[in-house]
Structure formats: C-alpha cells, structure tokens
Design an enzyme around this catalytic site. Structure first.
Site, PDB file in Angstrom:
ATOM      1  CB  SER A 113      -0.898   0.002   1.236  1.00 56.21           C
ATOM      2  OG  SER A 113      -0.129   0.242   2.393  1.00 56.21           O
ATOM      3  CE1 TYR A 156      17.935  -2.374   0.178  1.00 61.21           C
ATOM      4  CE2 TYR A 156      18.741  -4.606   0.543  1.00 61.21           C
ATOM      5  CZ  TYR A 156      17.943  -3.528   0.922  1.00 61.21           C
ATOM      6  OH  TYR A 156      17.159  -3.628   2.038  1.00 61.21           O
TER       7      TYR A 156
END
Ligand code: COA
Length: 293
Positions: A113, A156
């Site tokens: 969401s 990352y």
C-alpha cells in the site's frame, strides 16, 4: 582465522558519548556492546522502552559501562529533539550519532500500500534525516567540533534491489545525505560516513523478512564469495573504528562489509564459478586446438 576478535585497544572510545538509534536489539545492540567495552557511554533509542531498558541493564552488567534507554520514534522530529535533549541532559554532550534504526518489507512492490511504502521511507530516510538534522543543528549552534555521524546503509543502496524497493529507495537517499553532508558540514568539524553491511543475520529482522523455511531455501551465505555470513563483532569492529579518532581523516566514505556479495552479482563472468576444473581443462584444450588449426 578468528574473525570474532575485538579490534581496538581498551579505552579507544573513552570519553565519547554515542547515540545508537534502534539500539535495543540486533546489530544496534552488538555495536552498542562493543562501544561500551571500549569505554563509551551509549544512549540507545527506539519505540519500545521496555526492550531498551532490558538491553541497557543487560549491557551495563555485561560490560561495566554506561547505557541509557530513551524512547523515541525517529519518524517524529519533535520526539527526536526531545531524545537529543534528554541524552545531553544526562551525558553533557553527544559525540557520535549512529543512524541504525530501520524497517523493511520484502514484497512485490505492487502489493504494497502507499502507506506501507511511506512507513519504510519514514523510518529509514526521514528518521535518519530527523536525527542528523537535530544533532547537526545543535552541534553547529553550540560550535561543538569533532563529531561523527555514521549511517548504516546497504549495498543495494547503489545497485537497487527487487522486492525491497522502499528500503532501497530510502537507503539510497541516506547514502546521498552521507556524502553531501561530508562536504557541507566538514567545516563544522562533523564527519559523515556509512557502512554497507551484507548478510549479518539477526533474529528479529531475519525471522520477519524470511519467515519459516524461507531462510533455508534462500540461504544468503551461498551468494557470498567467502561462503559465510558476517559475524556481529566484525561489523562492531568497523563501526567502532569509524566513530573513533583513528578514522579522523575518513569522511564521506561508505565501507562495504559483505564478503564480496554484491560484486558477485555484478561481474559479467562471475557465474563461471559454476564450471568445474575438468570442464576448464576441456575448454582450455578446445581453445588451444582451435588456435593450432
Ligand atoms: N508487508 C507489506 N506491508 C506491510 C507489512 C508487510 N510485512 N507489515 C505492515 N505492512 C503495511 C500495513 O498494512 C500498513 O499499511 P496500510 O495502512 O495501508 O494497511 C503499513 O504497512 C504500516 O503498518 P504498521 O503495522 O502500522 O507499521 P508500524 O509503523 O507499526 O511498523 C515497522 C512498521 C517496519 C516498524 C514494523 O514492521 C517493525 O517493527 N519491523 C521491524 C523492524 C524491521 O523491519 N527491521 C528490519 C531492518 S532491515
């Protein structure tokens, strides 16, 4: 090789006071323990006061050092300022801010969401910004020097990573903040550095991120050229060095500590590691035969 050995000499952090966000458990707790062993006073913060108090007591008993627990949700700037003032009240001043608090959801991005995405950005990026700004403004205002901000990012942050997109996005921002402020705030005597850890298993985060038998299915040590995950002391050694005076000329750096993990995914021919010796013999013979023809 004993890579669990403690690196710095006794008292290497004596006289320093350090704030570790998310210091109640996991890697934050491991770094806090070592800072205390080296003579620092440490304030640990998170939302869960009871957990913090238990950790502070445990570490004080274990190390004989000083640790205080201060409740603070790093997402709220007012709470961060109140935390800063509470620590300064008790310690007199703060020398080091370690932005360690983090959150992460492993999920296909389209399943998240908007609020879930915001939640991670708020903890990681906004939380690191809130703490950095609150302490930075104070140090600059009071003309206090020889301060350090150390941010925990991830490899990352620069490669990006599928399935942890909010975290990757936020950590990239933290890395940009680290490098930007390293230059901008150097004139005030504030250094900014980061650590990018590879896989360092912790109970809380890893159980949550890879529940059940997923941990065995996705054995992250297999992705590491050194074929193992990291030991908490190895990370604590690096963090202690970066907040100590020994690293006084290190500024704007991000140090990777991942056993070579991210580069293994990056190098074009790295997958040839799967080729056994006999096949290399055959390939060499074929290439040589071709040359001769
Ligand atoms: N995957 C996807 N969405 C999730 C989720 C999950 N595992 N867990 C919660 N969400 C969603 C919620 O549904 C909510 O969205 P919605 O309002 O649209 O329904 C939103 O994220 C916020 O959830 P909430 O539970 O209110 O968040 P919180 O602020 O109470 O807690 C964390 C969020 C990250 C702090 C909490 O999960 C946590 O403590 N995690 C442990 C720390 C951690 O992740 N460490 C890893 C470090 S790398």
């Amino acid at each position: 090789m004993d890579y669990t050995q403690k690196m710095l000499r006794d008292d290497a952090l004596k006289g320093k006071s350090i704030v570790v966000t998310g210091g109640g458990s996991g890697l934050g707790k491991a770094m806090t323990r070592y800072f205390m062993e080296l003579g620092a006073k440490v304030a640990i913060t998170s939302r869960n006061l009871e957990k913090l108090q238990n950790t502070a007591k445990e570490l004080e008993e274990e190390t004989g050092g000083k640790c205080i627990a201060v409740q603070c949700d790093v997402r709220n700037y007012d709470e961060v300022e109140a935390m800063r003032d509470a620590v300064i009240d008790q310690f007199g001043s703060v020398d080091v801010l370690l932005n360690n608090a983090a959150g992460n959801f492993i999920s296909p991005t389209e399943r998240l969401s908007a609020n879930a995405f915001d939640t991670i950005i708020d903890i990681v990026l906004k939380g690191s910004k809130n703490c950095t700004l609150a302490f930075g403004k104070h140090w600059i205002d009071k003309k206090e020097k020889d301060k350090t901000v150390l941010n925990i990012v991830t490899t990352y942050a620069w490669t990006g990573s599928a399935y942890v997109v909010p975290s990757a996005t936020a950590k990239a921002g933290v890395l940009a903040m680290t490098r930007s402020l390293a230059v901008e705030w150097a004139k005030y005597g504030i250094r900014s550095n980061a650590i990018a850890p590879g896989p360092f298993p912790t109970k809380g985060a890893w159980d949550r991120l890879l529940p059940g038998d997923l941990k065995d299915k996705f054995d992250l040590s297999k992705k590491v050229p050194l074929k193992r995950v990291g030991e908490h002391q190895e990370l604590a050694n690096l963090a202690a060095y970066l907040v100590s005076d020994f690293s006084a000329y290190v500024n704007g750096e991000v140090i990777t500590i991942d056993g070579g993990e991210w580069l293994k995914g990056a190098g074009q021919f790295n997958l040839l590691e799967a080729i056994p010796e006999e096949l290399w013999d055959q390939l060499e013979a074929m290439i040589k035969a071709k040359k001769g023809s």
